[in-house]
Scaffold this motif. Structure first.
Motif, mmCIF file in Angstrom:
data_model
loop_
_atom_site.group_PDB
_atom_site.id
_atom_site.type_symbol
_atom_site.label_atom_id
_atom_site.label_comp_id
_atom_site.label_asym_id
_atom_site.label_seq_id
_atom_site.Cartn_x
_atom_site.Cartn_y
_atom_site.Cartn_z
ATOM 1 N N MET A 165 34.239 26.442 16.124
ATOM 2 C CA MET A 165 35.050 25.339 15.600
ATOM 3 C C MET A 165 34.677 24.014 15.773
ATOM 4 N N ASN A 166 33.888 23.818 16.981
ATOM 5 C CA ASN A 166 33.407 22.504 17.513
ATOM 6 C C ASN A 166 32.456 22.038 16.298
ATOM 7 N N ILE A 167 31.258 22.859 16.171
ATOM 8 C CA ILE A 167 30.485 22.735 15.090
ATOM 9 C C ILE A 167 30.834 22.521 13.673
ATOM 10 N N LEU A 168 32.030 23.357 13.357
ATOM 11 C CA LEU A 168 32.737 23.102 12.002
ATOM 12 C C LEU A 168 33.439 21.706 12.213
ATOM 13 N N GLY A 169 34.034 21.212 13.223
ATOM 14 C CA GLY A 169 34.462 20.079 13.171
ATOM 15 C C GLY A 169 33.595 18.821 12.844
ATOM 16 N N TRP A 170 32.402 18.816 13.347
ATOM 17 C CA TRP A 170 31.524 17.823 13.165
ATOM 18 C C TRP A 170 31.164 17.806 11.642
ATOM 19 N N THR A 171 30.900 19.099 10.957
ATOM 20 C CA THR A 171 30.601 18.937 9.502
ATOM 21 C C THR A 171 31.853 18.706 8.710
ATOM 22 N N ILE A 172 32.961 18.831 9.174
ATOM 23 C CA ILE A 172 34.188 18.506 8.464
ATOM 24 C C ILE A 172 34.505 16.918 8.494
#
Length: 490
Positions: free
Chosen positions: A318-325
């Motif tokens: 989710m941390n990685i997904l948060g940056w891409t979001i």
């Protein structure tokens, strides 16, 4: 570059050449130009693709930088919170994710109504309405912030009620009370940011956000580590950085650099609040239903066996997904401005082509990010955790994470089309059906009934996102863009 309207009328061929020259070289929207001609050859497509990409990235580049910068403020605060102690780190994380995250989603969603209204007003050449819309949004967001204050005041009790650790809940509750100034900074920031963005004044937003991101770590170090203020220092630093952004943006607006868009404070801000509220609420519901959807995964993961391992691995994802979001949020904002500008100017072909360019661009970005993750899946998990079980689970989840990144890069762009065209209410219903009536039940069925664990839950919820993307694509395909020109709220 302004369209010529002198007393001597140019020949039709010269006028056509001038319009195409404007559209091909201008990096921002130019009022008074004609709609693009029908695209009938690969050469036409390439020429218009390059021209539209300039406009998209002129808006999206600074918007992405701005979103990442503001996202980093909370991330830096969490990093410094970890140097205070484990309880302090958890308290900051819980407040940022649950309390401030909930409020951020509502405020950003309500502020997004200005992308529809101000964008269409710019397209229609009604710049005088932009300042009125911004002030009207301030009124509504300040009232909303007053209501949300109760969540901050009673945050500790609320966290205990939903089963959080009492010690962590008390610390997070105390920190939440100190973060109330940030809540009102949200209420000021989003309207003025959208006001500037729809006029393509995106460089100033990025510059101010960049300064805040650069100064915030130093301010946090001084107050938390040097002055030893602990959580209180973290709150002062984070509140101070957000209010710096607000004051700097307001200073730019009040300096007179926005021309006809800002004519000073007006009593018109209190007119037609109900119509404005309905669009703002629809924008908030649409965005929040999307933002909270994947946050629910963390809740469901906590009920699985070996919840500690699942939560650790999924938190990394989710941390990685948060940056891409944050990248997709920037594209979302840019797309909604481009669509609303062109619809406001009665350019249906350009609006549709802007969508095509945005979708192609977002797919390429998503594929690139997914490719990087896949080739580094054996290395990057160790950057986040020393636990080999967590690392191995992250490796297993990387293909799902990569697919999720591609889908989540396209889906916000389509949501940007919805905001630009004023479809927020309809898309909110679509989100409820696809996410909460289909995706979550399917995920719970796969995860618990068929014992697929976190993979099954995530697969079901990704299916909801795919369905929502398909539904919005069908809506766009079936839309008559010659009459979908949006309606301004007077």
């Amino acid at each position: 570059m302004e369209h010529s309207d002198g007393t001597t009328q140019p020949h039709a061929t010269d006028e056509s050449h001038q319009i195409h020259s404007q559209r091909g070289t201008a990096a921002v929207f130019t009022a008074g130009t004609a709609d693009i001609d029908p695209i009938t050859s690969p050469g036409d497509f390439y020429r218009e693709f390059v021209a539209e990409s300039k406009k998209l990235w002129y808006l999206a580049g600074p918007a992405i930088f701005s979103f990442v910068s503001k996202y980093s403020l909370g991330a830096f605060t969490q990093i410094f919170g970890g140097h205070i102690g484990t309880i302090a780190l958890t308290a900051v994380s819980v407040e940022n994710s649950l309390i401030a995250g909930f409020s951020y989603g509502i405020m950003l969603g309500m502020g997004s109504a200005l992308e529809t209204l101000c964008g269409q007003a710019v397209g229609a050449g009604k710049l005088n309405m932009l300042g009125v819309y911004m002030q009207r949004s301030w009124v509504l967001l300040f009232c909303t912030a007053c209501v949300l204050c109760f969540l901050y005041i009673f945050a500790g009790s609320f966290l205990i009620l939903i089963g959080q650790n009492p010690e962590i809940s008390q610390a997070a509750g105390k920190f939440a009370k100190w973060m109330i100034p940030q809540l009102f900074a949200y209420a000021m920031n989003f309207p003025v940011a959208k006001f500037l963005q729809t006029q393509s004044k995106v460089i100033v937003i990025a510059a101010i956000s960049g300064v805040a991101m650069a100064v915030h770590p130093l301010l946090s170090w001084l107050l938390i580590m040097k002055a030893e203020w602990g959580l209180a220092g973290a709150a002062v630093a984070l509140n101070g950085s957000w209010w710096f952004i607000v004051v700097a943006q307001l200073g730019y607006v009040l300096s007179g650099r926005c021309g006809a868009a800002w004519k000073g404070f007006s009593w018109e801000a209190f007119g037609n609040l109900w119509g404005f509220f309905r669009l703002s609420l629809a924008s908030a519901v649409m965005l929040c239903l999307e933002t909270w959807y994947f946050n629910a995964l963390l809740l469901f993961a906590g009920y699985l066996k070996n919840a500690k391992i699942y939560l650790g691995a999924f938190s990394i994802c989710m941390n990685i997904l948060g940056w891409t979001i944050m990248v997709s949020f920037g594209l979302n904002s840019a797309t909604s401005v481009r669509i609303s500008n062109e619809l406001g100017a009665h350019h249906p072909r350009t609006a549709l082509f802007a969508l095509v360019v945005a979708v192609i661009t977002s797919i390429l970005i998503g594929l690139f990010l997914a490719f990087v993750l896949m080739i580094t899946r054996n290395e990057y998990p160790s950057l986040f955790s020393n636990d080999t079980e967590v690392q191995n689970l992250v490796k297993e989840l990387t293909p799902l994470l990569s697919f999720c990144i591609v889908i989540n890069n396209v889906q916000p762009v389509l949501s940007g089309v919805a905001v630009g065209a004023g479809w927020q209410t309809l898309v909110a219903y679509v989100n409820i059906g696809c996410y909460y009536l289909f995706g979550i039940p399917l995920g719970l069925l796969l995860g618990y009934k068929f014992d697929r664990g976190i993979k099954g839950i995530w697969q079901g919820m990704i299916s909801g996102t795919v369905l929502q993307t398909i539904v919005i694509l069908v809506m766009i395909y079936r839309t008559n863009w010659n009459i979908a020109l949006g309606e301004l709220v007077s």
